[in-house]
Write a protein that holds these residues in place. Structure first.
Motif, PDB file in Angstrom:
ATOM      1  N   GLU A  25       0.824  -1.218   0.000  1.00 40.31           N
ATOM      2  CA  GLU A  25       0.000   0.000   0.000  1.00 40.31           C
ATOM      3  C   GLU A  25       0.856   1.265   0.000  1.00 40.31           C
ATOM      4  N   LYS A  26       1.918   1.259   0.808  1.00 36.59           N
ATOM      5  CA  LYS A  26       2.755   2.454   0.911  1.00 36.59           C
ATOM      6  C   LYS A  26       3.426   2.773  -0.419  1.00 36.59           C
ATOM      7  N   LYS A  27       4.004   1.769  -1.074  1.00 37.72           N
ATOM      8  CA  LYS A  27       4.679   1.997  -2.353  1.00 37.72           C
ATOM      9  C   LYS A  27       3.677   2.413  -3.431  1.00 37.72           C
ATOM     10  N   ARG A  28       2.478   1.835  -3.367  1.00 36.46           N
ATOM     11  CA  ARG A  28       1.478   2.195  -4.373  1.00 36.46           C
ATOM     12  C   ARG A  28       1.051   3.652  -4.216  1.00 36.46           C
ATOM     13  N   ASN A  29       0.814   4.089  -2.995  1.00 33.44           N
ATOM     14  CA  ASN A  29       0.440   5.482  -2.760  1.00 33.44           C
ATOM     15  C   ASN A  29       1.558   6.439  -3.153  1.00 33.44           C
ATOM     16  N   THR A  30       2.783   6.024  -2.897  1.00 35.19           N
ATOM     17  CA  THR A  30       3.929   6.859  -3.300  1.00 35.19           C
ATOM     18  C   THR A  30       3.995   6.987  -4.815  1.00 35.19           C
ATOM     19  N   LEU A  31       3.770   5.866  -5.510  1.00 36.89           N
ATOM     20  CA  LEU A  31       3.787   5.883  -6.978  1.00 36.89           C
ATOM     21  C   LEU A  31       2.695   6.794  -7.519  1.00 36.89           C
ATOM     22  N   ILE A  32       1.482   6.697  -6.989  1.00 38.11           N
ATOM     23  CA  ILE A  32       0.376   7.535  -7.460  1.00 38.11           C
ATOM     24  C   ILE A  32       0.691   9.013  -7.239  1.00 38.11           C
ATOM     25  N   LYS A  33       1.243   9.331  -6.070  1.00 36.09           N
ATOM     26  CA  LYS A  33       1.582  10.720  -5.760  1.00 36.09           C
ATOM     27  C   LYS A  33       2.640  11.251  -6.721  1.00 36.09           C
ATOM     28  N   GLN A  34       3.627  10.422  -7.060  1.00 34.28           N
ATOM     29  CA  GLN A  34       4.687  10.863  -7.990  1.00 34.28           C
ATOM     30  C   GLN A  34       4.123  11.108  -9.380  1.00 34.28           C
ATOM     31  N   VAL A  35       3.244  10.225  -9.844  1.00 37.32           N
ATOM     32  CA  VAL A  35       2.664  10.393 -11.181  1.00 37.32           C
ATOM     33  C   VAL A  35       1.810  11.651 -11.230  1.00 37.32           C
ATOM     34  N   ILE A  36       0.984  11.885 -10.216  1.00 35.75           N
ATOM     35  CA  ILE A  36       0.141  13.085 -10.178  1.00 35.75           C
ATOM     36  C   ILE A  36       1.001  14.347 -10.209  1.00 35.75           C
ATOM     37  N   GLY A  37       2.126  14.309  -9.504  1.00 40.16           N
ATOM     38  CA  GLY A  37       3.007  15.473  -9.476  1.00 40.16           C
ATOM     39  C   GLY A  37       3.657  15.777 -10.809  1.00 40.16           C
ATOM     40  N   LEU A  58      -6.742   9.745 -18.156  1.00 41.48           N
ATOM     41  CA  LEU A  58      -6.143   8.423 -18.341  1.00 41.48           C
ATOM     42  C   LEU A  58      -5.475   7.932 -17.053  1.00 41.48           C
ATOM     43  N   ALA A  59      -4.801   8.836 -16.350  1.00 37.06           N
ATOM     44  CA  ALA A  59      -4.182   8.464 -15.075  1.00 37.06           C
ATOM     45  C   ALA A  59      -5.242   8.034 -14.059  1.00 37.06           C
ATOM     46  N   SER A  60      -6.375   8.708 -14.052  1.00 41.94           N
ATOM     47  CA  SER A  60      -7.462   8.333 -13.138  1.00 41.94           C
ATOM     48  C   SER A  60      -7.985   6.937 -13.457  1.00 41.94           C
ATOM     49  N   PHE A  61      -8.137   6.639 -14.754  1.00 43.10           N
ATOM     50  CA  PHE A  61      -8.560   5.295 -15.145  1.00 43.10           C
ATOM     51  C   PHE A  61      -7.530   4.246 -14.716  1.00 43.10           C
ATOM     52  N   SER A  62      -6.254   4.584 -14.872  1.00 44.61           N
ATOM     53  CA  SER A  62      -5.190   3.602 -14.654  1.00 44.61           C
ATOM     54  C   SER A  62      -4.987   3.274 -13.180  1.00 44.61           C
ATOM     55  N   PHE A  63      -5.185   4.241 -12.279  1.00 43.82           N
ATOM     56  CA  PHE A  63      -4.817   4.039 -10.878  1.00 43.82           C
ATOM     57  C   PHE A  63      -6.008   3.883  -9.935  1.00 43.82           C
ATOM     58  N   PHE A  64      -7.201   4.312 -10.348  1.00 44.30           N
ATOM     59  CA  PHE A  64      -8.287   4.419  -9.365  1.00 44.30           C
ATOM     60  C   PHE A  64      -9.487   3.542  -9.690  1.00 44.30           C
ATOM     61  N   ARG A  65      -9.320   2.548 -10.531  1.00 41.34           N
ATOM     62  CA  ARG A  65     -10.444   1.659 -10.844  1.00 41.34           C
ATOM     63  C   ARG A  65     -10.430   0.391 -10.003  1.00 41.34           C
ATOM     64  N   ILE A 123      -6.115   3.899  -0.879  1.00 40.34           N
ATOM     65  CA  ILE A 123      -5.459   5.055  -1.491  1.00 40.34           C
ATOM     66  C   ILE A 123      -5.667   6.275  -0.597  1.00 40.34           C
ATOM     67  N   HIS A 124      -4.663   7.132  -0.533  1.00 40.15           N
ATOM     68  CA  HIS A 124      -4.728   8.321   0.307  1.00 40.15           C
ATOM     69  C   HIS A 124      -5.895   9.219  -0.100  1.00 40.15           C
ATOM     70  N   THR A 125      -6.428   9.942   0.883  1.00 41.61           N
ATOM     71  CA  THR A 125      -7.603  10.793   0.649  1.00 41.61           C
ATOM     72  C   THR A 125      -7.326  11.893  -0.369  1.00 41.61           C
ATOM     73  N   LYS A 126      -6.145  12.508  -0.302  1.00 42.06           N
ATOM     74  CA  LYS A 126      -5.825  13.600  -1.234  1.00 42.06           C
ATOM     75  C   LYS A 126      -5.763  13.092  -2.672  1.00 42.06           C
ATOM     76  N   SER A 127      -5.200  11.919  -2.859  1.00 43.11           N
ATOM     77  CA  SER A 127      -5.132  11.341  -4.212  1.00 43.11           C
ATOM     78  C   SER A 127      -6.530  11.012  -4.715  1.00 43.11           C
ATOM     79  N   LEU A 128      -7.389  10.477  -3.838  1.00 42.71           N
ATOM     80  CA  LEU A 128      -8.765  10.185  -4.241  1.00 42.71           C
ATOM     81  C   LEU A 128      -9.511  11.460  -4.624  1.00 42.71           C
ATOM     82  N   ALA A 129      -9.304  12.528  -3.842  1.00 46.81           N
ATOM     83  CA  ALA A 129      -9.965  13.799  -4.149  1.00 46.81           C
ATOM     84  C   ALA A 129      -9.509  14.338  -5.504  1.00 46.81           C
TER      85      ALA A 129
END
Length: 870
Positions: free
Chosen positions: A417-429, A441-448, A454-460
């Motif tokens: 979970e920790k590495k996945r959240n870190t990866l999502i945060k890096q891609v969003i940045g 496309l990023a939303s489709f790839s990571f949040f389906r 997943i962290h609340t900020k990334s979900l928002a």
């Protein structure tokens, strides 16, 4: 005993068949177990090696053991190996046919490209593989001649190749007689083509490959099969895939790797582009299969990909230059195998210009294999692309592939979970704020999938992005065919709905806030919003549904421009249709009904009463049906009639002195919202506030706000204008007191004296609508007309009265029965004076009087005025 089994395994791996049979004899002699048990263990040892792709030695061992071992024991050993050996031999024949077809295809390409040396080598290879069978040795030259004969536009190159074959036949070990047969067959084929054109001869070179792929499909579950696959279903497909991959290992025929790849790559997921679909290119076999078959394919490929022997040989094939045109398919299979042994090669290929044509496949395979090293490489590539001064379409396409690959990595079970959240945060940045489709496309790839951790900020971020993208323009052309198996008519928004539904309640508040910022943008996004809210099913969504319903009912499909009109694919009629107001309103009503609760029931009941009372007319049959069904269920549950007339309630407000000071302050702020001017940059937000203020002032029956509300009828914004008309119409609701109605009409008439032509027309139309609902309007206008001596106001009231009377006359005429040609006997006997006057005759008299009076006024009031009828 265990040492004997180890030595048996070693001799088989070394290809020492005589030594293997000697070890079998020792095992049968020294074993303390029964002969049947020992034979089974020997067969299992050979079978395990066969599954490890030690193919040729086990194949020879299978055929030779019957000559050296007692019959029943040999038969028992062969029985264990027989299904796999025979399956491999069957598929070897099929792969050989695919191989010949592939060489024929390559020969044509070599001739067209004027690659004479390659063409001669291909002909020599075709003759070589046919030399072992007498029948093929006779037919292969004719087959080659037919291939060369179909190239009618490249005959000089063909003649040059045949001449080189005659001159260099010793160098390539080719019989001169075979060259003569090739030349003769070529000539005959060419003459046949000239006599009869063969329009589809290009297709014939793919028939064997297609039939082989279709044959392999039979080993998978049917497309309509559901549920998890059984062990037998997985084993059935695994055996045949292993048999296909064993063919290159049999007698070291590693050229069959290309043919096995062409067959198996059809079972790798690859979406067909729109251009490919329109040009008639067939889609991958994988896309025709069901979810159960997909699970079988993924599990089998992943299990087979863990074999080190296969990985080593397959990697050598992918690196080779002899089959560079098939490298991208080999790289796709690497991703399907998901073997970490391929990572080093794929990372090198990502930076090697020789693999530029297969860059998309390299990224996809890296994403499927995953791992920390892959994440670092893909993030570095995405950073490089996004740092460019200009992000042009090619860079966007590459960034999309990298984001998709990173999304595949994030789904790996090896990622915590920790590495996945870190990866999502890096891609969003790394994603630019203005690249909406890339963010989508990023939303489709990571949040389906797996959204619960997943962290609340990334979900928002994802919810906000997905909501904003609901209003993106549909890039699908109108001539493109849709999906006949579609679940809804949402089109490209279906994926957004699925992703938002997967996120669910944790993102609902952010979703409602994002919708609130864009809710005035009427369109197909409303359909998707209704779908999401219906599936989540939370009562907090009812207020936003009410706002969307209000905006939808105020909209007009006819005013939408040609390029703003939205379409959906109707699979029942197989064509695209324009999206109507009825579809949108019906979906919102259905969503409110499914959510349920007291607030939703009040909304549906209020809407139903407005339709029943004539305030609103349903946009179409879908809305009417949903609204009727919902209110009948609500009425049945409450034990009341669904068709009861709306209650006649007094709508007058208390006197201003009796009002709460807080309520007075609220009304003053609402009126200020209507009268306040704004700059262009704040116009969108001010528009939202205006519509909300109009709605609330109508509910409050605020008399002080009548003049500002009437002024909004002349607003250039059509939505504000329609909202003002709806709000003012509420003041004439059933049950409104005569004093309130007269007050409303007086404000209208006061505005008429100084209004422009457009505003006068809108006021006249609104008063006519009010008269249909409340006939007191006509009486009040007539009273004002007779009491007003002259002036502009009198003329405007006269026009409105004429419109009302004309409308009433037309409605009566349409409702009156057709006149009879002959009067009945009772009518003939009845005296003329006794006939009562009909409403139609009274209206006609009044109309004539009004026209005569208007003419008298326009003529300077000369002579006596016309007499008013009784």
């Amino acid at each position: 005993m265990q040492n004997l089994y180890v030595r048996l395994k070693q001799t088989l791996e070394d290809g020492d068949i005589e030594g293997s049979i000697e070890q079998v004899n020792q095992l049968l002699t020294l074993s303390t177990e029964s002969l049947d048990v020992t034979a089974d263990n020997i067969g299992k040892t050979a079978l395990a090696l066969y599954r490890e792709f030690v193919v040729t030695p086990v194949h020879r061992f299978y055929h030779d053991i019957a000559f050296h071992i007692e019959g029943s024991v040999a038969q028992r050993i062969q029985a264990l190996l027989k299904p796999n050996i025979e399956l491999m031999e069957e598929w070897l024949r099929k792969i050989d046919a695919v191989y010949r077809e592939r060489l024929a295809r390559e020969l044509r390409e070599h001739v067209r490209r004027r690659e004479t040396d390659n063409a001669i080598q291909t002909i020599a290879e075709l003759l070589r593989i046919s030399s072992s069978k007498e029948k093929e040795q006779q037919t292969m030259p004719i087959h080659i001649g037919n291939i060369l004969g179909t190239l009618e536009n490249a005959q000089p190159e063909v003649d040059h190749i045949v001449g080189r074959l005659r001159a260099e036949h010793k160098q390539h070990a080719i019989d001169p007689a075979l060259v003569s047969r090739i030349d003769q067959a070529k000539t005959e084929r060419l003459q046949t083509i000239y006599r009869s054109r063969m329009e589809t001869r290009e297709v014939e070179w793919n028939r064997i490959l297609i039939s082989t792929v279709v044959e392999l499909k039979k080993y998978l579950p049917l497309p309509n099969a559901i549920g998890s696959p059984t062990a037998d279903e997985i084993d059935k497909f695994e055996k045949v895939v292993r048999a296909i991959l064993c063919t290159p290992f049999y007698d070291n025929q590693f050229q069959h790797f290309a043919d096995a790849t062409l067959v198996l790559v059809e079972f790798c997921p690859k979406e067909l582009s729109l251009a490919g679909a329109l040009s008639g290119v067939e889609q991958r076999m994988y896309l025709t299969m069901g979810p159960k078959a997909h699970m079988v394919i993924h599990r089998v490929f992943q299990a087979i990909g863990q074999n080190p022997v296969l990985c080593k040989k397959f990697l050598r094939f992918a690196k080779g230059d002899h089959h560079h045109e098939y490298q991208k398919y080999a790289i796709e299979l690497m991703g399907a195998f998901r073997a970490s042994k391929f990572v080093k090669f794929l990372i090198g290929a990502l930076r090697d210009k020789r693999y530029q044509a297969a860059r998309e496949e390299v990224l996809e395979s890296l994403g499927q294999i995953g791992g920390p090293e892959v994440i670092d490489v893909l993030l570095a590539e995405l950073d490089r692309v996004m740092r460019a001064r200009v992000i042009d379409p090619p860079r966007l396409r590459e960034a999309s592939r990298i984001v998709t690959a990173l999304g595949d990595v994030s789904k790996s079970k090896r990622l915590d979970e920790k590495k996945r959240n870190t990866l999502i945060k890096q891609v969003i940045g790394l994603l630019p704020a203005d690249e909406q489709r890339l963010k989508l496309l990023a939303s489709f790839s990571f949040f389906r999938h797996q959204t619960e951790h997943i962290h609340t900020k990334s979900l928002a971020w994802a919810v906000k992005t997905l909501t904003e993208c609901l209003w993106l323009a549909d890039e699908q052309p109108n001539f493109a065919r849709g999906n006949d198996r579609q679940r809804t008519i949402l089109g490209y928004r279906q994926q957004i709905v699925d992703t938002l539904t997967a996120i669910g309640r944790p993102g609902l508040q952010t979703f409602l806030q994002s919708v609130g910022k864009h809710h005035l943008r009427y369109g197909g996004a409303y359909l998707a919003i209704a779908e999401v809210l219906e599936k989540i099913g939370d009562e907090r969504a009812v207020p936003i549904i009410e706002k969307l319903l209000c905006n939808s009912l105020l909209a007009d499909d006819e005013e939408i421009g040609k390029y703003q009109k939205e379409y959906y694919w109707d699979s029942t009629e197989a064509k695209r249709k324009p999206l109507s107001q009825d579809k949108i309103v019906a979906s919102l009503v259905y969503a409110a009904d499914k959510i349920g609760g007291e607030q939703a029931e009040q909304l549906l009941n209020r809407l139903f009463q407005q339709v029943q009372g004539g305030h609103l007319s349903p946009p179409g049959p879908d809305t009417a049906n949903f609204l009727m069904d919902a209110n009948m269920r609500i009425a049945k549950r409450k034990g009341v009639s669904a068709f009861a007339p709306p209650p006649q309630q007094a709508h007058d407000k208390p006197a201003e002195a009796e009002m709460d000071p807080k309520e007075q302050a609220t009304e003053r702020k609402l009126i200020e919202t209507l009268t306040k001017k704004t700059f262009f940059r704040n116009r969108k937000q001010h528009r939202i506030k205006k519509v909300a203020a109009l709605r609330e002032l109508a509910e409050r029956r605020c008399v002080a706000a009548l003049d500002p509300m009437i002024a909004q009828l002349g607003d250039k914004d059509k939505l504000v204008c329609a909202a003002a008309a709806t709000a003012l119409f509420e003041f004439a609701a059933p049950g409104t007191s005569k004093r309130m109605l007269e007050n409303l009409i007086n404000h209208f008439l006061a505005t008429l004296e100084h209004a422009d032509k457009d505003l006068r027309e809108k006021i006249a139309a609104l008063l006519t609508r009010m008269n249909r609902r409340c006939p007191t309007v006509h009486e009040t206008l007539e009273h004002i007309f007779h009491s007003e001596p002259k002036g502009t106001l009198r003329a405007e009231v006269s026009k409105i009265l004429r419109i009302i009377e004309k409308e009433s006359l037309s409605s009566l005429q349409s409702a009156a029965p057709p006149p009879s040609t002959e009067p009945s006997e009772a009518e003939q006997e009845k005296p003329e004076a006794a006939k009562p006057s009909s409403p139609l005759a009274d209206l006609e008299k009044k109309r004539r009087y009004m026209m005569e009076r208007q003419e008298w006024i326009q003529g300077g009031k000369k002579g006596p005025p016309p007499e008013m009828p009784e």
